[in-house]
Design a protein around this motif. Structure first.
Motif, PDB file in Angstrom:
ATOM      1  N   PRO A 290       0.806  -1.221   0.000  1.00  0.00           N
ATOM      2  CA  PRO A 290       0.000   0.000   0.000  1.00  0.00           C
ATOM      3  C   PRO A 290       0.837   1.268   0.000  1.00  0.00           C
ATOM      4  O   PRO A 290       0.462   2.265  -0.619  1.00  0.00           O
ATOM      5  CB  PRO A 290      -0.858  -0.123   1.270  1.00  0.00           C
ATOM      6  CG  PRO A 290      -0.255  -1.225   2.072  1.00  0.00           C
ATOM      7  CD  PRO A 290       0.448  -2.119   1.117  1.00  0.00           C
ATOM      8  N   LEU A 291       1.977   1.246   0.666  1.00  0.00           N
ATOM      9  CA  LEU A 291       2.841   2.420   0.676  1.00  0.00           C
ATOM     10  C   LEU A 291       3.432   2.671  -0.702  1.00  0.00           C
ATOM     11  O   LEU A 291       3.551   3.827  -1.136  1.00  0.00           O
ATOM     12  CB  LEU A 291       3.951   2.252   1.708  1.00  0.00           C
ATOM     13  CG  LEU A 291       4.935   3.410   1.837  1.00  0.00           C
ATOM     14  CD1 LEU A 291       4.220   4.713   2.165  1.00  0.00           C
ATOM     15  CD2 LEU A 291       6.000   3.104   2.882  1.00  0.00           C
ATOM     16  N   ALA A 292       3.810   1.605  -1.418  1.00  0.00           N
ATOM     17  CA  ALA A 292       4.356   1.774  -2.769  1.00  0.00           C
ATOM     18  C   ALA A 292       3.356   2.491  -3.666  1.00  0.00           C
ATOM     19  O   ALA A 292       3.716   3.408  -4.416  1.00  0.00           O
ATOM     20  CB  ALA A 292       4.726   0.411  -3.357  1.00  0.00           C
ATOM     21  N   VAL A 293       2.105   2.067  -3.586  1.00  0.00           N
ATOM     22  CA  VAL A 293       1.063   2.703  -4.392  1.00  0.00           C
ATOM     23  C   VAL A 293       0.940   4.185  -4.052  1.00  0.00           C
ATOM     24  O   VAL A 293       0.867   5.049  -4.936  1.00  0.00           O
ATOM     25  CB  VAL A 293      -0.285   1.983  -4.184  1.00  0.00           C
ATOM     26  CG1 VAL A 293      -1.419   2.752  -4.867  1.00  0.00           C
ATOM     27  CG2 VAL A 293      -0.220   0.561  -4.733  1.00  0.00           C
ATOM     28  N   GLN A 294       0.948   4.508  -2.767  1.00  0.00           N
ATOM     29  CA  GLN A 294       0.732   5.898  -2.348  1.00  0.00           C
ATOM     30  C   GLN A 294       1.939   6.780  -2.628  1.00  0.00           C
ATOM     31  O   GLN A 294       1.788   7.955  -2.970  1.00  0.00           O
ATOM     32  CB  GLN A 294       0.366   5.950  -0.868  1.00  0.00           C
ATOM     33  CG  GLN A 294      -0.012   7.341  -0.381  1.00  0.00           C
ATOM     34  CD  GLN A 294      -1.177   7.938  -1.147  1.00  0.00           C
ATOM     35  OE1 GLN A 294      -2.230   7.311  -1.271  1.00  0.00           O
ATOM     36  NE2 GLN A 294      -0.995   9.135  -1.702  1.00  0.00           N
ATOM     37  N   LEU A 295       3.148   6.253  -2.480  1.00  0.00           N
ATOM     38  CA  LEU A 295       4.332   7.048  -2.803  1.00  0.00           C
ATOM     39  C   LEU A 295       4.301   7.509  -4.253  1.00  0.00           C
ATOM     40  O   LEU A 295       4.591   8.675  -4.569  1.00  0.00           O
ATOM     41  CB  LEU A 295       5.602   6.240  -2.530  1.00  0.00           C
ATOM     42  CG  LEU A 295       5.995   6.037  -1.069  1.00  0.00           C
ATOM     43  CD1 LEU A 295       7.139   5.040  -0.958  1.00  0.00           C
ATOM     44  CD2 LEU A 295       6.382   7.365  -0.413  1.00  0.00           C
ATOM     45  N   ILE A 296       3.948   6.591  -5.142  1.00  0.00           N
ATOM     46  CA  ILE A 296       3.904   6.948  -6.558  1.00  0.00           C
ATOM     47  C   ILE A 296       2.752   7.900  -6.836  1.00  0.00           C
ATOM     48  O   ILE A 296       2.890   8.861  -7.614  1.00  0.00           O
ATOM     49  CB  ILE A 296       3.828   5.683  -7.417  1.00  0.00           C
ATOM     50  CG1 ILE A 296       5.145   4.903  -7.302  1.00  0.00           C
ATOM     51  CG2 ILE A 296       3.528   6.019  -8.875  1.00  0.00           C
ATOM     52  CD1 ILE A 296       5.159   3.574  -7.997  1.00  0.00           C
ATOM     53  N   GLU A 297       1.612   7.685  -6.193  1.00  0.00           N
ATOM     54  CA  GLU A 297       0.479   8.592  -6.381  1.00  0.00           C
ATOM     55  C   GLU A 297       0.822  10.000  -5.897  1.00  0.00           C
ATOM     56  O   GLU A 297       0.485  10.998  -6.552  1.00  0.00           O
ATOM     57  CB  GLU A 297      -0.749   8.058  -5.646  1.00  0.00           C
ATOM     58  CG  GLU A 297      -1.946   8.997  -5.640  1.00  0.00           C
ATOM     59  CD  GLU A 297      -2.409   9.405  -7.021  1.00  0.00           C
ATOM     60  OE1 GLU A 297      -2.962  10.516  -7.154  1.00  0.00           O
ATOM     61  OE2 GLU A 297      -2.213   8.626  -7.985  1.00  0.00           O
ATOM     62  N   SER A 298       1.482  10.105  -4.762  1.00  0.00           N
ATOM     63  CA  SER A 298       1.848  11.423  -4.244  1.00  0.00           C
ATOM     64  C   SER A 298       2.857  12.117  -5.159  1.00  0.00           C
ATOM     65  O   SER A 298       2.774  13.329  -5.386  1.00  0.00           O
ATOM     66  CB  SER A 298       2.413  11.304  -2.832  1.00  0.00           C
ATOM     67  OG  SER A 298       1.420  10.867  -1.919  1.00  0.00           O
ATOM     68  N   ALA A 299       3.811  11.354  -5.689  1.00  0.00           N
ATOM     69  CA  ALA A 299       4.776  11.933  -6.629  1.00  0.00           C
ATOM     70  C   ALA A 299       4.087  12.376  -7.908  1.00  0.00           C
ATOM     71  O   ALA A 299       4.381  13.448  -8.455  1.00  0.00           O
ATOM     72  CB  ALA A 299       5.882  10.919  -6.932  1.00  0.00           C
ATOM     73  N   ARG A 300       3.167  11.574  -8.402  1.00  0.00           N
ATOM     74  CA  ARG A 300       2.492  11.864  -9.672  1.00  0.00           C
ATOM     75  C   ARG A 300       1.549  13.052  -9.548  1.00  0.00           C
ATOM     76  O   ARG A 300       1.463  13.905 -10.435  1.00  0.00           O
ATOM     77  CB  ARG A 300       1.737  10.624 -10.129  1.00  0.00           C
ATOM     78  CG  ARG A 300       1.046  10.756 -11.489  1.00  0.00           C
ATOM     79  CD  ARG A 300       0.555   9.415 -11.962  1.00  0.00           C
ATOM     80  NE  ARG A 300      -0.165   8.697 -10.936  1.00  0.00           N
ATOM     81  CZ  ARG A 300      -0.098   7.372 -10.753  1.00  0.00           C
ATOM     82  NH1 ARG A 300       0.677   6.627 -11.535  1.00  0.00           N
ATOM     83  NH2 ARG A 300      -0.804   6.799  -9.800  1.00  0.00           N
ATOM     84  N   SER A 301       0.835  13.139  -8.437  1.00  0.00           N
ATOM     85  CA  SER A 301      -0.163  14.199  -8.261  1.00  0.00           C
ATOM     86  C   SER A 301       0.429  15.495  -7.736  1.00  0.00           C
ATOM     87  O   SER A 301      -0.182  16.562  -7.865  1.00  0.00           O
ATOM     88  CB  SER A 301      -1.260  13.729  -7.302  1.00  0.00           C
ATOM     89  OG  SER A 301      -0.744  13.578  -5.985  1.00  0.00           O
ATOM     90  N   GLY A 302       1.609  15.416  -7.121  1.00  0.00           N
ATOM     91  CA  GLY A 302       2.183  16.589  -6.490  1.00  0.00           C
ATOM     92  C   GLY A 302       1.501  16.963  -5.195  1.00  0.00           C
ATOM     93  O   GLY A 302       1.662  18.080  -4.691  1.00  0.00           O
ATOM     94  N   GLN A 303       0.759  16.019  -4.615  1.00  0.00           N
ATOM     95  CA  GLN A 303      -0.002  16.244  -3.387  1.00  0.00           C
ATOM     96  C   GLN A 303       0.320  15.140  -2.381  1.00  0.00           C
ATOM     97  O   GLN A 303       0.399  13.968  -2.749  1.00  0.00           O
ATOM     98  CB  GLN A 303      -1.502  16.239  -3.672  1.00  0.00           C
ATOM     99  CG  GLN A 303      -1.955  17.242  -4.713  1.00  0.00           C
ATOM    100  CD  GLN A 303      -2.154  18.630  -4.144  1.00  0.00           C
ATOM    101  OE1 GLN A 303      -2.569  18.786  -2.997  1.00  0.00           O
ATOM    102  NE2 GLN A 303      -1.866  19.650  -4.928  1.00  0.00           N
ATOM    103  N   ALA A 304       0.454  15.523  -1.130  1.00  0.00           N
ATOM    104  CA  ALA A 304       0.724  14.514  -0.104  1.00  0.00           C
ATOM    105  C   ALA A 304      -0.426  13.526   0.014  1.00  0.00           C
ATOM    106  O   ALA A 304      -0.210  12.322   0.219  1.00  0.00           O
ATOM    107  CB  ALA A 304       0.975  15.183   1.246  1.00  0.00           C
ATOM    108  N   GLY A 305      -1.657  14.002  -0.108  1.00  0.00           N
ATOM    109  CA  GLY A 305      -2.817  13.127  -0.095  1.00  0.00           C
ATOM    110  C   GLY A 305      -2.897  12.268   1.153  1.00  0.00           C
ATOM    111  O   GLY A 305      -2.785  12.756   2.277  1.00  0.00           O
ATOM    112  N   LYS A 306      -3.054  10.968   0.955  1.00  0.00           N
ATOM    113  CA  LYS A 306      -3.214  10.026   2.062  1.00  0.00           C
ATOM    114  C   LYS A 306      -1.886   9.567   2.662  1.00  0.00           C
ATOM    115  O   LYS A 306      -1.874   8.779   3.605  1.00  0.00           O
ATOM    116  CB  LYS A 306      -4.005   8.810   1.595  1.00  0.00           C
ATOM    117  CG  LYS A 306      -5.414   9.118   1.106  1.00  0.00           C
ATOM    118  CD  LYS A 306      -6.104   7.861   0.589  1.00  0.00           C
ATOM    119  CE  LYS A 306      -7.496   8.151   0.077  1.00  0.00           C
ATOM    120  NZ  LYS A 306      -8.157   6.940  -0.481  1.00  0.00           N
TER     121      LYS A 306
END
Length: 528
Positions: A290-306
């Motif tokens: 789950p962390l791998a998914v979120q790290l990439i999502e945060s990098a891609r979106s430019g938002q810390a998010g979840k």
């Protein structure tokens, strides 16, 4: 002298011989204690690594030949994808658990690799694929006869079996073999072993002991949750979880007699930290999907998010089970997932910030080979596992060519092009891994996220026995300014390490350039 201490001394000597990129680019680091092990692991598909005998297929001698490259990168361990004999290109259907795939070399080659790696302070773990064997394994060939003692080494249907059942991997669970049906939750070439049979459990422990006695430093456990989690309907069954944990506890106890310090990391593909935490009881760690998914999502979106909530939740869940910090196993991608640069749509700055987040998290991060170059790769699976790109010329000496390149990467996505480029992604990975060698809290600190009131920033404090540091990442393409006192962080008055020269901290105001990362320290901090 213990094995662990011997490797640590080897590693210290080797690391002191390497110029630290962090020291070279961050004057703030002067006066540090000698560098320690980075705790970073590097995943290698041997077939795609280096070919030393001209057959186009990578081999174990090729891994040995590039140990100096891995040492210069700063990694402290290697995960070898399956190296046992197998009829498949990937090796995840084993026919001899005590042998070496002849395409990769011999046991003598492997022994030499272990010896040379250990001289450099580099540990080696190997893939242990024991949820299932190959259908070509002598055990399974014998098991086709119901009268064979090996018949009960596998799982067979009976009159009550639902032959249409869906497996835990979403595929048909049962496969016909004459008038019989056997369980194979991945594909029919991978029949599941029966771990309710004591003989199977004993054999698998003996196999683990065999490799540890040869000098292996541990195992990556393929499909660890699927020893007993066979069917889709069992996903949240606590009895199945308990059986899995009981088996891996038995395995851990069994190999402890050879090496109680062996590093045993499990592949457990679950969606939450709460589901992963129980596995830290029998294992050294499990990959944080789950962390791998979120790290990439945060990098891609430019938002810390979840990401902040996930990091805090992970720290708390794992500490509750282990009583320790720094036990997580973060990563960005592996051989089953699209490569990071492809997930980030070829954005090099997002790739750099994803790497920076990964390598400033506590625990033992894993890097997939070629990730440090920005190699791309999309499904199907063979295209995720393409030859490592060593040279601008794809026909360069010892380059593997068991398959053609599909990703379209140019000559700049090679070790040759990036090796001496101070602005390359490879150099950035070396710098970040260098931070981990010098800053102990990055390896084993207790993590607490800090809200800086800006969704384009992500920050966390890491505290160990020597003090605390504050890690700050700018996920955006615009420079950001943070007044630390506004967030009760004014004690962080110095820049310990930074990725961008334009990073400044003056009078409690941090200026962080676009996609910049910094590690801050208190004014009177220890540098251990």
């Amino acid at each position: 002298m213990s094995t662990r201490l011997r490797y640590a001394l080897f590693g210290l000597v080797a690391l002191l011989a390497i110029t630290s990129p962090l020291q070279a680019t961050s004057p703030e680091m002067s006066g540090d204690a000698p560098a320690a092990s980075s705790g970073v692991w590097y995943e290698i598909f041997v077939r795609s690594w280096v070919d030393t005998n001209g057959d186009g297929i990578g081999d174990l001698n090729g891994v040995t030949a590039k140990l100096d490259y891995l040492q210069s990168l700063g990694v402290s361990g290697i995960w070898l994808m399956p190296i046992n004999p197998s009829p498949s290109y990937h090796g995840y259907d084993v026919t001899d658990y005590r042998g070496i795939n002849p395409e990769y070399g011999t046991l003598a080659d492997f022994d030499r690799l272990l010896a040379e790696a250990h001289k450099r302070g580099i540990r080696i773990i190997m893939d242990l694929v024991i949820n299932h064997s190959s259908s070509e394994h002598p055990w399974f060939k014998a098991a086709r006869d119901p009268a064979s003692p090996y018949h009960d080494w596998y799982q067979w249907s009976n009159q009550h079996t639902d032959l249409d059942a869906i497996s835990a991997t979403g595929s048909p669970a049962w496969h016909a073999l004459g008038k019989q049906h056997y369980l194979g939750i991945f594909v029919d070439q991978m029949p599941d072993l029966n771990f309710d049979n004591p003989a199977v459990r004993k054999e698998m422990i003996d196999i683990g002991r065999f490799w540890l006695k040869r000098g292996v430093d541990g195992f990556r456990l393929d499909a660890a949750q699927h020893v007993y989690y066979d069917f889709e309907s069992q996903r949240h069954d606590p009895k199945i979880l308990a059986k899995n944990l009981a088996w891996w506890s038995e395995f851990r106890h069994g190999i402890d007699s050879v090496d109680p310090q062996a590093y045993v990391v499990g592949e457990v593909t679950r969606d939450t930290e709460a589901e992963l935490a129980p596995w830290f009881k029998p294992l050294s760690g499990v990959f944080n999907f789950p962390l791998a998914v979120q790290l990439i999502e945060s990098a891609r979106s430019g938002q810390a998010g979840k990401l902040p909530a996930l990091l805090d939740g992970t720290t708390q869940a794992y500490h509750a089970v282990t009583g320790k910090y720094g036990v997580d196993v973060p990563f960005l991608s592996n051989h089953d997932q699209e490569r990071v640069m492809s997930q980030l749509h070829d954005n090099p700055q997002q790739m750099r910030i994803a790497a920076a987040m990964l390598l400033t998290l506590p625990g033992e991060p894993f890097i997939y080979y070629g990730e440090e170059l920005g190699m791309r790769g999309n499904k199907p699976d063979p295209d995720l596992r393409e030859p490592m790109r060593w040279y601008r010329d794809p026909q360069g000496t010892d380059q593997t060519h068991w398959k053609a390149f599909s990703a379209g990467d140019g000559p700049d996505i090679t070790v040759q092009a990036q090796q001496d480029d101070p602005h390359s992604l490879l150099t950035r990975y070396r710098e970040l891994i260098g931070w981990r060698r010098h800053i102990g809290a990055l390896r084993d600190g207790a993590l607490t996220t800090r809200d800086l009131g800006n969704p384009q920033l992500i920050a966390w404090e890491l505290r160990d026995a020597h003090g605390a540091v504050l890690v700050v990442h700018n996920l955006s393409g615009s420079a950001q300014t943070i007044r630390l006192a506004a967030h009760d962080l004014q004690r962080y008055a110095g820049v310990r390490a930074r990725t961008e020269d334009a990073t400044t901290l003056a009078q409690g105001v941090l200026h962080l350039p676009s996609y910049g990362s910094a590690v801050l320290q208190p004014a009177s901090a220890s540098t251990k």
